[in-house]
Scaffold this active site. Structure first.
Site, PDB file in Angstrom:
ATOM      1  CG  ASP A  39     -20.437  41.194  42.678  1.00  0.00           C
ATOM      2  OD1 ASP A  39     -19.212  41.155  42.455  1.00  0.00           O
ATOM      3  OD2 ASP A  39     -20.927  40.891  43.777  1.00  0.00           O
TER       4      ASP A  39
ATOM      5  CG  ASP B 147     -14.794  29.737  33.873  1.00  0.00           C
ATOM      6  OD1 ASP B 147     -15.834  29.927  34.537  1.00  0.00           O
ATOM      7  OD2 ASP B 147     -14.411  30.513  32.975  1.00  0.00           O
TER       8      ASP B 147
ATOM      9  CG  HIS C 245      -9.153  37.216  33.128  1.00  0.00           C
ATOM     10  ND1 HIS C 245      -8.328  36.732  32.138  1.00  0.00           N
ATOM     11  CD2 HIS C 245      -8.382  37.336  34.242  1.00  0.00           C
ATOM     12  CE1 HIS C 245      -7.116  36.548  32.625  1.00  0.00           C
ATOM     13  NE2 HIS C 245      -7.115  36.911  33.897  1.00  0.00           N
TER      14      HIS C 245
ATOM     15  CE  LYS D 173     -17.225  31.123  31.039  1.00  0.00           C
ATOM     16  NZ  LYS D 173     -16.105  31.868  31.636  1.00  0.00           N
TER      17      LYS D 173
ATOM     18  CG  PHE E 238     -11.921  34.394  34.431  1.00  0.00           C
ATOM     19  CD1 PHE E 238     -12.463  35.059  35.521  1.00  0.00           C
ATOM     20  CD2 PHE E 238     -12.563  34.507  33.204  1.00  0.00           C
ATOM     21  CE1 PHE E 238     -13.617  35.819  35.393  1.00  0.00           C
ATOM     22  CE2 PHE E 238     -13.716  35.271  33.063  1.00  0.00           C
ATOM     23  CZ  PHE E 238     -14.247  35.922  34.160  1.00  0.00           C
TER      24      PHE E 238
ATOM     25  CG  ASN F 178     -11.504  40.125  36.217  1.00  0.00           C
ATOM     26  OD1 ASN F 178     -10.852  39.785  35.238  1.00  0.00           O
ATOM     27  ND2 ASN F 178     -11.984  39.252  37.088  1.00  0.00           N
TER      28      ASN F 178
END
Length: 436
Positions: free
Chosen positions: A78, A160, A15, A180, A157, A13
């Site tokens: 995770d 969010d 992101h 964030k 992403f 991933n």
């Protein structure tokens, strides 16, 4: 300034990787670096099926899968969104709840359609699993909050656009990344990981005058016994050594463990003969014998502990040796890691230093010089003093032919000099074994 940590992230991933890097730059600028798998593998990592039923299990599975490919420090993430009104769902299934990120968000809003704002409490949770050759550890980060009535914001992403952190009115997707990343579950998990890494760093720096590994006074007799058994001495000669070893205080369990591991270094016939002779000797003289029972571990746990010990022995050569094992026969790698290193050499009945010396004794008698060099390096990595190594290697001279002794001298010079060449050098003038 402390050491720099370079951790390969077990993710597909982009992101997530970008966010981890932004967080690392804030928490530990210049000291904590997150690498993409392809930076090490040379090609994109295909990932694994996330079959765990908890975040911890999935993080462990991902970290282990990548670590066993690259044998470098790895971290896996995770994360899950846990919504009270949905009984903790989507939780561990957050990434694949119903489909794409957009479909997942729509599904959550639909499930909460009739749930009033005050009952839309939720939390984001991240588990990070760190793996290296010696340890596996997990940390977590949690942020409490609420699920919005509708999607808001275009940043971030995943979920969010739905999640409003406690004490705020905007969703994560309405915040700038810098804001964030100071509040998020992932930020808190990375902060916890960094604190753990700093503690490991402090533990790795030994204070001045730190003690070396404690050496049992009876270890020389265990070395002699391993060499004699590997050389297939007669029953009378083994009896004499056993009597002396017991008189010098060698525990019966240590004797049994060393004779058991002979099956790896001298073959099953030598191990069976030696164990049979030792048990008969103890019965004759009324010494209680230690029955060696299998240790009840699952196959994967056995392989994991074997992999850690294997990496300790072979150090930076680990992946090269494993490739050689796989090249000969893939099943051989599994047998070496799971059975030899997991079931036998990692048993709890004997510490690692006596095990290594007993292994070296048997390997010297057999003339397995590459393995002798690897196990000597392992002792030095464990902090065993080089001068004492020379003293203990001298114990083996009576069990060697002149040619074997000369080769052992060459191997030791090679290991001490740390040269990456074939073991063919002659001992230098004035070396510890010169003229012997």
């Amino acid at each position: 300034m402390g050491m720099s940590w370079r951790l390969v992230v077990a993710t597909t991933n982009p992101h997530k990787l970008r966010e981890l890097r932004q967080i690392a730059a804030r928490i530990a600028p210049g000291r904590l670096h997150f690498l993409a798998p392809e930076e090490v593998l040379g090609t994109p990592w295909e990932g694994i099926e996330e079959s765990g039923r908890t975040l911890e299990e999935n993080a462990y599975l991902k970290a282990t899968a990548l670590f066993e490919r690259i044998w470098q420090p790895v971290v896996a993430d995770d994360s899950g969104l846990e919504i009270e009104a949905l009984g903790g769902k989507p939780g561990v299934d957050s990434a694949h709840f119903v489909g794409s990120d957009a479909e997942n968000r729509s599904a959550v809003l639909e499930l909460l359609r009739d749930v009033p704002p005050e009952r839309r409490r939720a939390r984001f949770r991240t588990v990070l699993c760190y793996r290296d050759a010696l340890r596996t550890l997990c940390v977590e980060g949690i942020v409490e909050g609420w699920i919005a009535l509708e999607e808001r914001g275009t940043s971030g992403f995943g979920y969010d656009p739905l999640f409003i952190p406690e004490g705020h009115e905007r969703t994560f997707a309405e915040m700038e990344p810098e804001e964030k990343n100071q509040l998020s579950h992932r930020f808190r998990a990375v902060a916890a990981l960094w604190e753990t890494l700093r503690r490991l760093e402090e533990e790795a720096v030994e204070p001045e005058g730190a003690s070396e590994p404690e050496v049992p006074v009876w270890l020389p007799w265990l070395i002699r016994l391993s060499a004699a058994a590997a050389r297939a001495e007669t029953a009378a000669e083994l009896d004499m050594l056993l009597r002396q070893a017991l008189r010098e205080g060698v525990p019966v369990r240590a004797i049994a463990e060393v004779l058991l591991q002979l099956c790896l270094f001298a073959g099953f016939p030598a191990a069976i003969e030696a164990l049979t002779a030792a048990q008969a000797f103890c019965e004759r003289f009324g010494v209680p014998w230690e029955l060696l029972l299998p240790e009840p571990l699952e196959t994967e746990a056995m392989r994991a502990r074997g992999s850690e010990l294997f990496a300790l022995v072979y150090g930076e050569r680990t992946e090269r040796v494993r490739r050689r094992l796989r090249g000969g026969a893939p099943v051989l790698e599994d047998l070496v890691l799971r059975v030899a290193y997991g079931e036998v050499l990692s048993r709890s009945g004997l510490d690692i230093v006596p095990r290594e010396w007993a292994a070296i004794a048997a390997l010297v008698v057999g003339g397995w010089w590459r393995q002798v060099a690897s196990h000597l390096r392992a002792l030095l990595r464990l902090g065993f003093p080089a001068e004492q190594c020379e003293e203990f290697l001298g114990i083996l001279q009576p069990f060697c032919t002149p040619e074997q002794w000369a080769q052992l001298c060459k191997v030791w010079q090679y290991v001490r000099q740390g040269e990456h060449t074939a073991v063919v050098q002659r001992p230098q003038e004035g070396s510890w074994c010169n003229g012997e």
